[in-house]
Write a protein that holds these residues in place. Structure first.
Motif, short mmCIF file in Angstrom:
data_model
loop_
_atom_site.label_atom_id
_atom_site.label_comp_id
_atom_site.label_asym_id
_atom_site.label_seq_id
_atom_site.Cartn_x
_atom_site.Cartn_y
_atom_site.Cartn_z
N TRP A 115 -1.62 7.06 0.14
CA TRP A 115 -2.81 6.22 0.09
C TRP A 115 -3.93 6.96 -0.64
O TRP A 115 -4.07 8.18 -0.51
N VAL B 152 0.82 -1.22 0.00
CA VAL B 152 0.00 0.00 0.00
C VAL B 152 0.85 1.26 0.00
O VAL B 152 0.34 2.35 -0.27
N PRO C 159 1.48 6.07 4.01
CA PRO C 159 0.13 6.65 4.16
C PRO C 159 -0.07 7.95 3.39
O PRO C 159 -1.19 8.24 2.96
#
Length: 106
Positions: free
Chosen positions: A39, A33, A36
Protein backbone atom coordinates in the motif's frame (compact mmCIF):
# COMPACT_ATOMS: atom_id res chain seq x y z
CA UNK A 1 -2.15 2.05 21.97
CA UNK A 2 1.06 0.25 21.12
CA UNK A 3 2.27 0.18 17.52
CA UNK A 4 4.19 -2.70 15.97
CA UNK A 5 7.87 -2.33 15.16
CA UNK A 6 8.65 -0.50 11.92
CA UNK A 7 10.40 -3.69 10.75
CA UNK A 8 6.91 -5.18 10.60
CA UNK A 9 5.41 -4.38 7.16
CA UNK A 10 2.10 -3.80 8.93
CA UNK A 11 3.64 -1.38 11.46
CA UNK A 12 0.88 1.16 10.78
CA UNK A 13 -1.79 -1.17 12.22
CA UNK A 14 -2.35 -1.04 15.97
CA UNK A 15 -1.78 -4.27 17.88
CA UNK A 16 -5.28 -4.06 19.37
CA UNK A 17 -8.79 -3.50 18.07
CA UNK A 18 -11.18 -5.56 15.99
CA UNK A 19 -10.65 -3.70 12.72
CA UNK A 20 -6.85 -3.73 12.94
CA UNK A 21 -7.04 -7.49 13.51
CA UNK A 22 -9.42 -7.97 10.57
CA UNK A 23 -7.17 -5.91 8.27
CA UNK A 24 -4.19 -8.04 9.35
CA UNK A 25 -6.11 -11.29 8.78
CA UNK A 26 -7.79 -10.44 5.48
CA UNK A 27 -6.39 -11.88 2.26
CA UNK A 28 -5.86 -8.69 0.27
CA UNK A 29 -4.10 -10.44 -2.62
CA UNK A 30 -7.20 -10.36 -4.86
CA UNK A 31 -8.21 -6.85 -3.84
CA UNK A 32 -7.63 -3.85 -6.11
CA UNK A 33 -5.49 -2.30 -3.35
CA UNK A 34 -3.29 -5.39 -3.13
CA UNK A 35 -1.54 -6.64 0.01
CA UNK A 36 -0.96 -4.08 2.80
CA UNK A 37 2.80 -4.44 2.40
CA UNK A 38 2.46 -2.73 -1.00
CA UNK A 39 0.00 0.00 0.00
CA UNK A 40 1.19 3.55 -0.66
CA UNK A 41 2.43 5.47 2.36
CA UNK A 42 -0.57 7.81 2.15
CA UNK A 43 -2.99 4.87 2.60
CA UNK A 44 -0.91 3.41 5.44
CA UNK A 45 -0.89 6.75 7.25
CA UNK A 46 -4.61 7.28 6.70
CA UNK A 47 -5.47 3.77 7.93
CA UNK A 48 -3.25 4.24 11.00
CA UNK A 49 -5.01 7.53 11.80
CA UNK A 50 -8.45 6.08 11.15
CA UNK A 51 -7.84 3.10 13.44
CA UNK A 52 -6.44 5.28 16.24
CA UNK A 53 -9.43 7.64 16.23
CA UNK A 54 -12.08 7.11 18.93
CA UNK A 55 -14.73 8.66 16.66
CA UNK A 56 -16.47 6.76 13.84
CA UNK A 57 -14.44 7.01 10.65
CA UNK A 58 -14.94 5.47 7.22
CA UNK A 59 -12.73 5.64 4.13
CA UNK A 60 -13.32 4.90 0.47
CA UNK A 61 -9.97 4.46 -1.30
CA UNK A 62 -9.04 4.46 -4.97
CA UNK A 63 -11.13 4.33 -8.13
CA UNK A 64 -13.07 1.30 -6.85
CA UNK A 65 -13.79 3.08 -3.54
CA UNK A 66 -12.45 0.21 -1.44
CA UNK A 67 -13.83 0.48 2.08
CA UNK A 68 -12.03 0.77 5.39
CA UNK A 69 -13.52 1.74 8.76
CA UNK A 70 -12.60 1.80 12.41
CA UNK A 71 -13.96 0.10 15.51
CA UNK A 72 -16.12 3.11 16.36
CA UNK A 73 -17.80 3.01 12.93
CA UNK A 74 -18.40 -0.75 13.02
CA UNK A 75 -21.79 -0.59 14.85
CA UNK A 76 -23.12 1.64 12.05
CA UNK A 77 -22.94 -1.35 9.72
CA UNK A 78 -25.38 -3.37 11.82
CA UNK A 79 -25.19 -6.73 13.55
CA UNK A 80 -25.78 -8.77 11.58
CA UNK A 81 -25.32 -6.44 8.67
CA UNK A 82 -22.67 -5.37 6.22
CA UNK A 83 -19.81 -6.02 8.66
CA UNK A 84 -17.34 -7.70 8.22
CA UNK A 85 -17.84 -8.17 4.47
CA UNK A 86 -17.80 -4.38 3.93
CA UNK A 87 -14.09 -4.28 4.82
CA UNK A 88 -12.14 -4.21 1.57
CA UNK A 89 -15.27 -4.32 -0.55
CA UNK A 90 -15.91 -1.84 -3.37
CA UNK A 91 -18.47 0.78 -2.43
CA UNK A 92 -20.76 -0.04 -5.37
CA UNK A 93 -20.82 -3.72 -4.38
CA UNK A 94 -21.49 -3.06 -0.70
CA UNK A 95 -24.11 -0.36 -1.08
CA UNK A 96 -25.89 -1.75 -4.15
CA UNK A 97 -29.35 -0.87 -2.81
CA UNK A 98 -28.52 2.84 -2.39
CA UNK A 99 -25.63 3.31 -4.83
CA UNK A 100 -27.68 5.29 -7.41
CA UNK A 101 -28.39 7.83 -4.65
CA UNK A 102 -25.00 8.07 -2.95
CA UNK A 103 -22.63 7.59 -5.90
CA UNK A 104 -23.29 11.06 -7.38
CA UNK A 105 -22.53 12.56 -3.95
CA UNK A 106 -19.15 10.89 -3.85
Amino acid sequence: MQQASTTDPLYFLPQSGEMAALIRQKDWSQSPVGPPESWPQSLRTTIGTLLACPFPMFLWWGPELIQFYNDAYRPSLGHPGKHPSALGQAGADCWLEIWPVIQPLI
